[in-house]
Design a protein around this motif. Structure first.
Motif, PDB file in Angstrom:
ATOM      1  N   SER A  17       3.025   9.066  -3.295  1.00 20.31           N
ATOM      2  CA  SER A  17       2.610   7.656  -3.508  1.00 20.31           C
ATOM      3  C   SER A  17       2.615   7.173  -5.130  1.00 20.31           C
ATOM      4  CB  SER A  17       1.416   7.438  -2.999  1.00 20.31           C
ATOM      5  OG  SER A  17       1.427   7.437  -1.540  1.00 20.31           O
ATOM      6  N   GLU A  20       5.945   6.751  -6.512  1.00 18.39           N
ATOM      7  CA  GLU A  20       6.739   5.400  -6.149  1.00 18.39           C
ATOM      8  C   GLU A  20       5.987   4.371  -7.320  1.00 18.39           C
ATOM      9  OE1 GLU A  20       5.427   4.643  -2.500  1.00 18.39           O
ATOM     10  OE2 GLU A  20       6.870   6.112  -1.372  1.00 18.39           O
ATOM     11  N   HIS A  47       2.522  -2.740  -4.323  1.00 16.22           N
ATOM     12  CA  HIS A  47       2.804  -1.704  -4.018  1.00 16.22           C
ATOM     13  C   HIS A  47       1.527  -1.035  -3.743  1.00 16.22           C
ATOM     14  CE1 HIS A  47       3.129   2.773  -4.590  1.00 16.22           C
ATOM     15  NE2 HIS A  47       4.070   2.644  -4.034  1.00 16.22           N
TER      16      HIS A  47
END
Length: 459
Positions: A17, A20, A47
């Motif tokens: 995560s 990203e 996000h």
């Protein structure tokens, strides 16, 4: 119920995560419709909130200014405040600054330490507590800003415009361990003076970083003078100023070392060095000459205002720091930015009076910008004591003491809040510098610290 052991199971998912998130360049840009700080910060906020929803939490986006992720219920609440915007990447990286690339067990990228990494660690600590069904009395509210590195428009929108309630108590993982009990005040502004149009200057991009490179373009008529002065100029260390003819003009490049404006002593200010050199040359260009004289007589390569008569120091927070972060010419004026971090017991009016009087001698105007009042939470308060104890228990660092910093964190945005980590003693501070990275070997310790802190403050 061993929450510290259980949270380590989320390590690999956390890494994914975070990668990203790092891959989203979230430097502030010109506003776009529905994106008050530009496309990058909006995407990074979206996000983060999406990750929160995928982990089973309620997430809300407030106009791409700020968002929050909610866990649990309760009349009282624990706030976790962090940000997803980052400072510009600068130059000289060994690995792409928005890749999240892992090399030698370190994840590289802008935001790994400041502040996407620490905030993502806290989110996965929340996820572990949720999955384990740990009973908590306070609601946990993670508040995610998208404009921390500049004007804090995110928190102003959340608390002032939307009138969202402040958490009962809070921490922000945006500093160093063990606990930051005092944060200096911040005074920012632009030094402004009318100037000729026969030169250009570009140094740095932000207020709150020491500029690594500064470029100055001069008329070719100064070539011999500049070369002569460079040959005899006494440079302080390995950093240099170069000169070459380019497009029928003279281009000077001053090389320095980037650092956070809260710790300018860790860098080398290319802008201060260049303007101090121009003062020595005696060049007569309206605006540039006066600014150079101000630097040559008062700033030099200092970061604490001693030569300028602006030195202040106190026991809780230490000495003042002054960082000149960027320079540019616009609409006939030369601008140089100033980011000052002043001691917690100093009245900002005293600092302003002395600074303005000094600038006036050189015909320089001060255009006011961001102001932050100091934060001072006493060391014996519950919040400082509890978080310090948690850090000591997990790291076995029994000799540590709460610290004061020059940085300004979201702890100043709400009452009863302090900065808590996430920089460990053994982790090099690469925030606002090239090759910012987080050692993956520290993740276990950080996950244990933050899950314990969230649990004990919310139970």
């Amino acid at each position: 119920m061993d929450i510290q052991k259980e949270v380590l199971k989320y390590r690999e998912q956390l890494i994914s995560s975070l990668q990203e998130s790092i891959q989203i360049k979230s430097v502030e840009e010109e506003p776009k419709p529905g994106m008050p700080f530009g496309e990058g910060p909006a995407k990074a906020l979206q996000h983060f909130l999406k990750v929160g929803e995928e982990l089973g939490f309620k997430a809300e986006n407030f106009d791409n200014y700020v968002g929050h992720i909610i866990f649990g219920e309760g009349e009282e609440s624990l706030g976790i405040l962090g940000h997803v915007d980052v400072v510009p990447e600068g130059t000289g990286w060994d690995y792409p600054p928005y890749s999240g690339m892992i090399v030698d067990n370190k994840m590289y990228g802008r935001g790994t330490l400041d502040d996407k990494g620490p905030l993502m660690i806290c989110l996965y600590a929340m996820k572990c507590l949720k999955d384990m069904g740990v009973p908590l009395k306070k609601q946990i509210r993670m508040i995610i800003g998208a404009n921390e590195e500049t004007e804090w428009g995110c928190m102003k929108h959340y608390f002032d415009t939307l009138k969202m309630p402040e958490p009962t108590l809070s921490f922000t993982p945006d500093s160093s361990f063990p606990v930051t009990f005092a944060e200096k005040g911040i005074l920012r502004g632009l030094l402004k003076i009318k100037c000729d149009d026969n030169f250009s200057i570009q140094g740095g991009k932000v207020f709150n970083a020491v500029p690594e490179k500064t470029f100055l373009t001069l008329p070719l008529e100064y070539k011999n003078l500049i070369i002569e002065e460079l040959e005899k100029y006494n440079f302080a260390n390995e950093y240099k100023i170069t000169c070459e003819e380019k497009d029928n003009k003279l281009e000077l490049i001053s090389y320095g070392k980037a650092a956070h404006a809260a710790h300018p002593e860790l860098g080398y200010n290319s802008l201060s060095a260049l303007l101090s050199f121009i003062y020595v040359t005696g060049i007569k260009i309206t605006g540039l000459s006066q600014m150079a004289k101000y630097f040559g007589e008062n700033i030099k390569l200092e970061f604490n205002g001693k030569s300028a008569g602006l030195y202040f120091k106190d026991e809780p927070s230490g000495e003042i720091t002054m960082n000149y972060g960027k320079a540019y010419v616009e609409d006939g004026y030369l601008y140089v930015s100033l980011d000052t971090r002043y001691p917690v017991t100093l009245k900002v009016e005293e600092l302003e009076n002395k600074l303005f009087a000094l600038l006036n001698k050189y015909g320089i105007e001060f255009v006011g910008g961001k102001k932050e009042t100091p934060l001072y939470v006493k060391k014996d308060s519950f919040l400082v004591q509890e978080l310090t104890n948690i850090y000591k228990e997990i790291t076995k660092d029994e000799d540590c003491e709460p610290i004061a910093i020059g940085g300004g964190t979201y702890a100043k945005a709400v009452k009863n809040c302090v900065a808590f980590g996430a920089l460990l003693k053994e982790t090099p501070d690469t925030m606002h510098q090239k090759n910012e990275c987080i050692p993956l070997e520290t993740l276990d310790t950080l996950l244990k610290i933050y899950i314990e802190a969230i649990y004990r403050l919310a139970k």
